[in-house]
Design a protein around this motif. Structure first.
Motif, PDB file in Angstrom:
ATOM      1  N   VAL A 129      28.188   9.775  78.046  1.00 30.25           N
ATOM      2  CA  VAL A 129      27.115  10.109  78.990  1.00 30.25           C
ATOM      3  C   VAL A 129      26.462  11.387  78.487  1.00 30.25           C
ATOM      4  N   VAL A 130      25.140  11.412  78.440  1.00 26.92           N
ATOM      5  CA  VAL A 130      24.415  12.592  77.967  1.00 26.92           C
ATOM      6  C   VAL A 130      23.875  13.362  79.166  1.00 26.92           C
ATOM      7  N   ALA A 131      24.276  14.626  79.259  1.00 23.21           N
ATOM      8  CA  ALA A 131      23.808  15.491  80.345  1.00 23.21           C
ATOM      9  C   ALA A 131      22.558  16.245  79.903  1.00 23.21           C
ATOM     10  N   ASP A 132      21.684  16.549  80.862  1.00 24.52           N
ATOM     11  CA  ASP A 132      20.499  17.320  80.484  1.00 24.52           C
ATOM     12  C   ASP A 132      20.865  18.789  80.291  1.00 24.52           C
ATOM     13  N   LYS A 133      19.959  19.540  79.729  1.00 20.61           N
ATOM     14  CA  LYS A 133      20.233  20.926  79.357  1.00 20.61           C
ATOM     15  C   LYS A 133      20.676  21.764  80.548  1.00 20.61           C
ATOM     16  N   GLY A 134      20.073  21.504  81.707  1.00 23.31           N
ATOM     17  CA  GLY A 134      20.395  22.294  82.889  1.00 23.31           C
ATOM     18  C   GLY A 134      21.774  22.022  83.455  1.00 23.31           C
ATOM     19  N   GLU A 156      27.387  -0.006  78.586  1.00 23.07           N
ATOM     20  CA  GLU A 156      28.568  -0.763  79.026  1.00 23.07           C
ATOM     21  C   GLU A 156      29.395  -0.035  80.082  1.00 23.07           C
ATOM     22  N   ILE A 157      29.065   1.218  80.387  1.00 21.89           N
ATOM     23  CA  ILE A 157      29.877   2.006  81.322  1.00 21.89           C
ATOM     24  C   ILE A 157      29.814   1.418  82.728  1.00 21.89           C
ATOM     25  N   LYS A 158      30.995   1.303  83.338  1.00 18.76           N
ATOM     26  CA  LYS A 158      31.066   0.875  84.735  1.00 18.76           C
ATOM     27  C   LYS A 158      31.899   1.885  85.517  1.00 18.76           C
ATOM     28  N   ARG A 159      31.795   1.826  86.832  1.00 17.22           N
ATOM     29  CA  ARG A 159      32.521   2.755  87.686  1.00 17.22           C
ATOM     30  C   ARG A 159      34.022   2.694  87.379  1.00 17.22           C
ATOM     31  N   GLY A 160      34.637   3.857  87.233  1.00 17.40           N
ATOM     32  CA  GLY A 160      36.064   3.939  86.954  1.00 17.40           C
ATOM     33  C   GLY A 160      36.398   4.114  85.485  1.00 17.40           C
ATOM     34  N   ASP A 161      35.412   3.953  84.604  1.00 11.67           N
ATOM     35  CA  ASP A 161      35.665   4.113  83.167  1.00 11.67           C
ATOM     36  C   ASP A 161      35.875   5.581  82.802  1.00 11.67           C
ATOM     37  N   GLU A 162      36.673   5.798  81.760  1.00  9.30           N
ATOM     38  CA  GLU A 162      36.789   7.133  81.176  1.00  9.30           C
ATOM     39  C   GLU A 162      35.599   7.334  80.241  1.00  9.30           C
ATOM     40  N   VAL A 163      34.939   8.489  80.351  1.00  5.67           N
ATOM     41  CA  VAL A 163      33.739   8.730  79.549  1.00  5.67           C
ATOM     42  C   VAL A 163      33.788  10.103  78.892  1.00  5.67           C
ATOM     43  N   ILE A 164      33.011  10.236  77.824  1.00  7.55           N
ATOM     44  CA  ILE A 164      32.852  11.508  77.123  1.00  7.55           C
ATOM     45  C   ILE A 164      31.451  12.032  77.430  1.00  7.55           C
ATOM     46  N   VAL A 165      31.371  13.271  77.885  1.00  8.95           N
ATOM     47  CA  VAL A 165      30.085  13.859  78.269  1.00  8.95           C
ATOM     48  C   VAL A 165      29.540  14.695  77.115  1.00  8.95           C
ATOM     49  N   LEU A 166      28.289  14.427  76.759  1.00  2.00           N
ATOM     50  CA  LEU A 166      27.634  15.112  75.651  1.00  2.00           C
ATOM     51  C   LEU A 166      26.487  15.980  76.150  1.00  2.00           C
ATOM     52  N   SER A 167      26.179  17.012  75.379  1.00  2.07           N
ATOM     53  CA  SER A 167      24.981  17.814  75.632  1.00  2.07           C
ATOM     54  C   SER A 167      23.777  17.066  75.064  1.00  2.07           C
ATOM     55  N   PRO A 168      22.556  17.527  75.330  1.00  2.00           N
ATOM     56  CA  PRO A 168      21.380  16.866  74.739  1.00  2.00           C
ATOM     57  C   PRO A 168      21.429  16.851  73.208  1.00  2.00           C
ATOM     58  N   GLU A 169      22.174  17.804  72.624  1.00  2.00           N
ATOM     59  CA  GLU A 169      22.307  17.860  71.159  1.00  2.00           C
ATOM     60  C   GLU A 169      23.471  16.996  70.665  1.00  2.00           C
ATOM     61  N   LYS A 170      24.044  16.197  71.567  1.00  2.00           N
ATOM     62  CA  LYS A 170      25.159  15.275  71.263  1.00  2.00           C
ATOM     63  C   LYS A 170      26.461  16.008  70.929  1.00  2.00           C
TER      64      LYS A 170
END
Length: 404
Positions: A129-134, A156-170
């Motif tokens: 998941v990519v988060a915005d700068k703010g 492919e992400i669905k509720r309950g999945d484990e995810v990796i959060v990225l900055s806008p620069e990945k």
């Protein structure tokens, strides 16, 4: 003595440490290869770690690949069984926890929960998941990721999945659990998108190329001291008790290590095996093979089909309702002793404090009220699973016994 603090159970000292110079696990304060000081590994108690075998590593790799993309794991990986609804192991290498491999009961499959430093090594091709700068700063300060702060997400992400959060620069900034599917978290104007588990920006690390032979060398002196103490315990226990002695052998790692220790102490004792009626055929074959190769007397007793006859009356057994242990194991053990050791027997048993609270309290010598005539003694009471496995790795070739 075990301590309980904030629902965390300590069954004994957590022995695992790490030599960062050699990139190896060490069960003492000094590395046996470089002589350098080791550091404590932070992991969940009771911390009874074991080696990850090739099939463990392959399972872990496949699960990570399914969730996030390609992942490379080293040969030397440790697993730490931790409290959970079902099976869950912390995966340890490079001196720290890389994540947890957990069996999801509802989904009926394994999932991997990564730590941030390992997520940075994965370079996720999916499950991100990519988060915005703010949103980056609030996340790094402990906030979860809200839907308005999401600018992109793997489809492919669905509720309950484990995810990796990225900055806008990945750049990896956190890992967590999705509270929305990918489409919803991208389009929604409110609500929690990802509940953050771990946060931070950590530099990418290299995967080491160490082997289990290296681990043995780093721990050889430590294991030798452990063996010497256990051998003395065996000799003193036999000398101080006027009973015939034997080794209880189930075919498992702890009883195999106990058998090796008795041999190291200079005794060739008979071994007895209780077939609970629920054993794998491979286990029974292995027990016979060990007895044959070591030329030791094997005394057997079988529970027959008592489990299947009794289950209709008692119902399924459970952690606090272990009727099957009494009917399938302790009962046959009592019969074996009565037939073969009418005056009693000193049984060397592979029992360890790190297995349960009850065993942590029991001590190294005990009498079981359910087994008449047996004096139990464990030379591995204070050994961790990693002590056991390293000792087995060291002794298997010497005795010509392949560990099961």
């Amino acid at each position: 003595m075990h301590n309980v603090c904030a629902s965390v159970i300590y069954l004994g000292k957590i022995e695992l440490r790490w030599c960062h110079k050699c990139n190896l696990p060490v069960l003492g304060k000094t590395c046996g290869i470089c002589g350098g000081e080791t550091e404590e590994v932070k992991l969940t108690p009771p911390g009874d770690v074991r080696p990850a075998f090739p099939f463990d590593i392959e399972l872990c790799r496949k699960v990570i690949e399914e969730q996030f993309g390609d992942a490379v794991l080293p040969e030397v990986v440790l697993l730490n069984d931790v409290p959970s609804i079902d099976k869950m192991d912390e995966v340890i290498f490079n001196g720290k926890v890389a994540g947890a491999l957990q069996y999801d009961v509802e989904e009926k499959k394994f999932r991997f929960i990564p730590r941030v430093w390992f997520a940075a090594m994965i370079k996720p091709a999916k499950g991100f998941v990519v988060a915005d700068k703010g949103a980056v700063s609030p996340i790094l300060n402990g906030s979860s990721l809200l839907a308005p702060g999401v600018i992109d997400a793997s489809p492919e992400i669905k509720r309950g999945d484990e995810v990796i959060v990225l900055s806008p620069e990945k750049e990896v900034i956190a890992v967590g659990k999705a509270y929305m599917g990918s489409e919803e978290m991208v389009e929604s104007k409110h609500g929690m998108a990802v509940k953050i588990r771990w946060k931070g920006i950590e530099k990418e690390e290299e995967i080491g190329n160490r082997t289990w032979e290296d681990v043995i060398e780093a721990n050889r002196g430590i294991i030798s001291k452990k063996v010497s103490k256990s051998v003395n315990f065996i000799r003193n226990t036999i000398e101080n008790n006027d009973l015939p002695a034997a080794v209880s052998f189930s075919g498992g790692k702890d009883s195999l290590a106990t058998l090796f220790l008795v041999l190291d102490a200079g005794y060739r004792l008979p071994i007895f095996f209780i077939n609970t009626g629920l054993e794998f055929e491979e286990t029974v074959t292995y027990v016979h093979e060990v007895a044959r190769k070591l030329n030791l007397e094997l005394i057997e007793e079988s529970a027959g089909d008592i489990f299947w006859k009794a289950i209709d009356f008692f119902g399924p057994s459970a952690k606090d309702y272990r009727w099957c242990c009494k009917t399938c194991k302790l009962g046959p053990t009592t019969r074996l002793i009565k037939k073969n050791f009418p005056d009693g027997v000193l049984s060397f048993i592979g029992q360890r404090r790190y297995e349960s609270e009850q065993r942590a309290k029991k001590g190294s010598i005990w009498k079981n009220p359910w087994v008449s005539g047996q004096l139990g003694a464990s030379p591995v009471q204070n050994w961790t699973a990693l002590h056991i496995w390293l000792y087995i790795f060291m002794k298997s070739k010497e005795y010509g016994i392949k560990w099961n």
